[in-house]
Motif scaffolding. Sequence first.
Motif, PDB file in Angstrom:
ATOM      1  N   ARG A 139      -4.295   4.702  13.283  1.00  0.00           N
ATOM      2  CA  ARG A 139      -4.765   6.296  13.160  1.00  0.00           C
ATOM      3  C   ARG A 139      -5.737   6.406  11.764  1.00  0.00           C
ATOM      4  NH1 ARG A 139       1.383   7.893  12.706  1.00  0.00           N
ATOM      5  NH2 ARG A 139       1.877   7.926  14.874  1.00  0.00           N
ATOM      6  N   PRO A 140      -5.897   5.468  10.991  1.00  0.00           N
ATOM      7  CA  PRO A 140      -6.936   5.876   9.990  1.00  0.00           C
ATOM      8  C   PRO A 140      -8.477   5.708  10.557  1.00  0.00           C
ATOM      9  CG  PRO A 140      -5.196   4.158   9.077  1.00  0.00           C
ATOM     10  CD  PRO A 140      -5.151   4.427  10.494  1.00  0.00           C
ATOM     11  N   THR A 163      -5.749   4.742  -1.606  1.00  0.00           N
ATOM     12  CA  THR A 163      -4.641   4.060  -1.233  1.00  0.00           C
ATOM     13  C   THR A 163      -4.394   3.968   0.399  1.00  0.00           C
ATOM     14  OG1 THR A 163      -4.088   4.571  -3.310  1.00  0.00           O
ATOM     15  CG2 THR A 163      -2.551   3.452  -1.724  1.00  0.00           C
ATOM     16  N   ALA A 164      -4.522   5.292   0.880  1.00  0.00           N
ATOM     17  CA  ALA A 164      -4.002   5.513   2.162  1.00  0.00           C
ATOM     18  C   ALA A 164      -5.226   4.965   3.147  1.00  0.00           C
ATOM     19  CB  ALA A 164      -3.620   6.873   2.471  1.00  0.00           C
ATOM     20  N   TYR A 165      -6.513   5.078   2.715  1.00  0.00           N
ATOM     21  CA  TYR A 165      -7.509   4.530   3.592  1.00  0.00           C
ATOM     22  C   TYR A 165      -8.191   3.448   3.157  1.00  0.00           C
ATOM     23  CZ  TYR A 165      -6.537   9.036   6.246  1.00  0.00           C
ATOM     24  OH  TYR A 165      -6.067   9.857   7.007  1.00  0.00           O
ATOM     25  N   PRO A 166      -8.019   2.236   3.485  1.00  0.00           N
ATOM     26  CA  PRO A 166      -8.492   0.921   2.938  1.00  0.00           C
ATOM     27  C   PRO A 166     -10.093   0.955   2.875  1.00  0.00           C
ATOM     28  CG  PRO A 166      -6.924   0.391   4.832  1.00  0.00           C
ATOM     29  CD  PRO A 166      -7.120   2.070   4.654  1.00  0.00           C
ATOM     30  N   PHE A 206      -8.322  13.770   9.296  1.00  0.00           N
ATOM     31  CA  PHE A 206      -8.432  15.370   9.369  1.00  0.00           C
ATOM     32  C   PHE A 206      -7.449  16.036   8.003  1.00  0.00           C
ATOM     33  CE2 PHE A 206      -5.743  19.257  11.160  1.00  0.00           C
ATOM     34  CZ  PHE A 206      -7.031  19.995  10.919  1.00  0.00           C
ATOM     35  N   LYS A 237      -7.384  11.751  -9.171  1.00  0.00           N
ATOM     36  CA  LYS A 237      -6.102  11.426  -8.504  1.00  0.00           C
ATOM     37  C   LYS A 237      -5.994  11.613  -7.128  1.00  0.00           C
ATOM     38  CE  LYS A 237      -1.103  11.290  -9.060  1.00  0.00           C
ATOM     39  NZ  LYS A 237      -0.131  12.066  -9.444  1.00  0.00           N
ATOM     40  N   GLY A 286       4.270  20.323   1.550  1.00  0.00           N
ATOM     41  CA  GLY A 286       3.170  19.992   0.754  1.00  0.00           C
ATOM     42  C   GLY A 286       2.246  19.203   1.975  1.00  0.00           C
ATOM     43  N   ARG A 293       0.807  -1.080   0.007  1.00  0.00           N
ATOM     44  CA  ARG A 293      -0.128  -0.152   0.068  1.00  0.00           C
ATOM     45  C   ARG A 293       0.877   1.148   0.028  1.00  0.00           C
ATOM     46  NH1 ARG A 293      -3.536   2.013   3.835  1.00  0.00           N
ATOM     47  NH2 ARG A 293      -2.402   0.869   5.538  1.00  0.00           N
ATOM     48  N   PHE A 325      -0.870  18.687  -0.286  1.00  0.00           N
ATOM     49  CA  PHE A 325       0.347  18.165  -1.557  1.00  0.00           C
ATOM     50  C   PHE A 325      -0.439  17.911  -2.999  1.00  0.00           C
ATOM     51  CE2 PHE A 325      -1.157  14.233   0.367  1.00  0.00           C
ATOM     52  CZ  PHE A 325      -1.343  13.496  -0.755  1.00  0.00           C
ATOM     53  N   GLY A 336      -1.324   6.047   8.693  1.00  0.00           N
ATOM     54  CA  GLY A 336      -1.038   4.608   9.686  1.00  0.00           C
ATOM     55  C   GLY A 336       0.544   4.261   9.731  1.00  0.00           C
ATOM     56  N   PRO A 345       0.401   3.325  15.519  1.00  0.00           N
ATOM     57  CA  PRO A 345       0.012   4.180  14.340  1.00  0.00           C
ATOM     58  C   PRO A 345      -1.067   3.483  13.330  1.00  0.00           C
ATOM     59  CG  PRO A 345       2.142   3.736  14.048  1.00  0.00           C
ATOM     60  CD  PRO A 345       1.982   2.985  15.387  1.00  0.00           C
ATOM     61  N   LYS A 346      -1.021   2.155  13.349  1.00  0.00           N
ATOM     62  CA  LYS A 346      -2.029   1.364  12.338  1.00  0.00           C
ATOM     63  C   LYS A 346      -3.333   1.916  12.571  1.00  0.00           C
ATOM     64  CE  LYS A 346       0.920  -1.949  10.253  1.00  0.00           C
ATOM     65  NZ  LYS A 346       1.167  -3.122   9.908  1.00  0.00           N
ATOM     66  N   ASP A 348      -7.643   8.563  -5.703  1.00  0.00           N
ATOM     67  CA  ASP A 348      -6.522   7.669  -5.615  1.00  0.00           C
ATOM     68  C   ASP A 348      -5.665   7.557  -4.407  1.00  0.00           C
ATOM     69  OD1 ASP A 348      -7.506   6.791  -8.016  1.00  0.00           O
ATOM     70  OD2 ASP A 348      -6.056   7.640  -9.200  1.00  0.00           O
ATOM     71  N   PHE A 349      -5.179   8.717  -4.188  1.00  0.00           N
ATOM     72  CA  PHE A 349      -4.486   8.868  -2.876  1.00  0.00           C
ATOM     73  C   PHE A 349      -4.983   8.455  -1.738  1.00  0.00           C
ATOM     74  CE2 PHE A 349      -1.832  12.251  -5.082  1.00  0.00           C
ATOM     75  CZ  PHE A 349      -0.517  11.597  -5.019  1.00  0.00           C
ATOM     76  N   TYR A 350      -6.157   8.990  -1.555  1.00  0.00           N
ATOM     77  CA  TYR A 350      -7.093   8.439  -0.513  1.00  0.00           C
ATOM     78  C   TYR A 350      -7.626   7.309  -0.217  1.00  0.00           C
ATOM     79  CZ  TYR A 350      -6.733  13.338   1.875  1.00  0.00           C
ATOM     80  OH  TYR A 350      -6.316  14.280   2.221  1.00  0.00           O
TER      81      TYR A 350
END
Lengths: 332, 298
Positions: free
Chosen positions: B73-74, B100-103, B78, B93, A113, A5, B85, A123, B70-71, B96-98
């Motif tokens: 945290r999702p 990928t970051a937030y399952p 915020f 896109k 950024g 990921r 960025f 996470g 930290p896992k 896409d970032f979100y």
Amino acid sequence: MRDRRLWRLLWLRYRAIIGVLAVAGALITAFLLRNSHGDYVLSHAQYLRAYHKDPGAFSPNYHEYVLANKSFYAFLHKGDLFPMANGGVVLSLLLLLLSLVAGIMIANSDLRGGFMTFCERAGWRRTTFYYYRTALFAGVFSAIAIVQLLVLFTGYGVIVGSEYVGLNWRVAILIILYNVVWLNATFGLGQLIGSVFGRTFMASVMQIVLVIVGAAALDRLYLSFSGFRIDSPATDYWRWLVLGVVVLAFTWALQGYVANHVRLEDMDCAFTVAGAKVITLGILLVAIWVMLGVGNDRGDITGLIIGLVLMVVAALLWLGGDGLLRRIQGAK
Amino acid sequence: MEIKIDGLTEKIGHKQVLQNVNLTWHTGEILGLVGRNGAGKTTLMRTLTAAYQPDAGTVLLDGHNLAKEPKLRPHMVFLDDGNLFFGASRLSKVADFYATAYPQFARERFEQLINKNKLDLNATFNSLSKGNRAYVLVVLALATNAEFILLDEPFDGLDVIVREQILDLVIDTASRGDRTFMIASHNLAELDGLADRVAFLKHGTISQVYTLEDVRSTAVKMQLVFKHNELPDVVKQHGRIISRRGRVLEVIFPEYTAEISAALAATKPVMAEELPLQLTDLFKLEYRKTREGEIADA
């Protein structure tokens, strides 16, 4: 390093930058290849051909020949900005510079950024992010270096004739290895410089100025050393590989320290943080050293100029940074 | 689920921004975070969500320390407008970032809400108007399906239409009962009808947490005019003056009882009118220096 990921996220974020780096790498390769032609070609093999010696043999007299000519690899005179570029195939200094600047800009851009924070919020630990990002760009620069060296080896063989290529495959691997190690070390150094200064525009300008002036000063200092060679595969290449590994390990360890202990959130306020002050002190010392060398050559004031510029940069960083930033912020 | 903030302390530069912040935050509620400019609202949100490493204190999610795990945290999201960025990226896109970051990211819901507002998924984030950017940020936060959603000034500088759209989204989501909001806002009127509880951040710490319904069940706001300038004892003892214009006073009685009512009537005021108690009044009570020179600490 198995978090798919995070790899995917990094790819999404950096694919455009990686594309730009690939193009830059290709341009540097083309530049080197184009200029490694005719009289400019300088290699052990050519030396051997010129003096009708056995192809593939090594001659200590080669050094003298190298000193009197230009570099094959970086196409630069001995005594110019890149004095260590002499020799058959050595470090790709243009790529090293590219990786250093890329490290600075990418680290600084991620701080400004907020991409690093984004990953932390999703996470991942800051340390994990640092190491994955380093590994990604280490891979990219390694790939560029390998492609570049293979192209240059091939081009070299075509130009001088394969029968004169004195490199065996072990030396070729060694050359690739130490280029890869050094590229990764300079990228890591760039990341550190891009991290320990603040994330303001002024800080970015300072970092770039610092690198350029610092490189010029180091070059100037380097000339004062004697007996430096990266020509002999048997000894010099190994020495440089070991030195590169040490620098690489140092930058990785320092990155871990920065990720865990440097309070990056403070850097909106000032960029004269402790790390920056250490660097600034280093520049001041270098500046004094450079200026001490004034007068070695009659009428040569290069050292004086470089020393003065370094001191101005250091003074700006140490004394002016906070005040200047406060003034800019206050004017908004 | 529950988030417990315990002794959170944060110093930025030489300034102590947060000092021993304690707060508990439950699933299903909307918590308003109120404070004067520079009180540390954004810093609190950033410290909660790992942008800042606190000098002291912990943030616990169901007893798990988020700094050590930290896992988790999702579970909290915020959208910090200081961390965009993806400004030059297309909305698709950004998604896409979100994703990928937030399952748990709900891409369909994201696209549905974007289309509902007639926004183009191929438009870059920076090309959007301020209102539309704010709307997209809220939509992104909701689409992550995080249980705890932090919004910093989500209504700031928005026109009525966009403001209502965002309010509707928040209310719709909160009504499901499994999503929790912390909303920092200067727009107290907006928070008044929205927040279940309001936490006041003052001098870097949580000075008061009000449950608005509870406050309204016991407190009364009165507009009073007396014949003389001298204040009656009942006002001095039980009331908190939040405004004084000439002889016209606005007074809050935090514990309004029949005895107080009778004592007030006995003073025979020229005018005594009960006014609706607003969040703004509590804000004034918390922060405003009264004419009497006292700091209106609750």
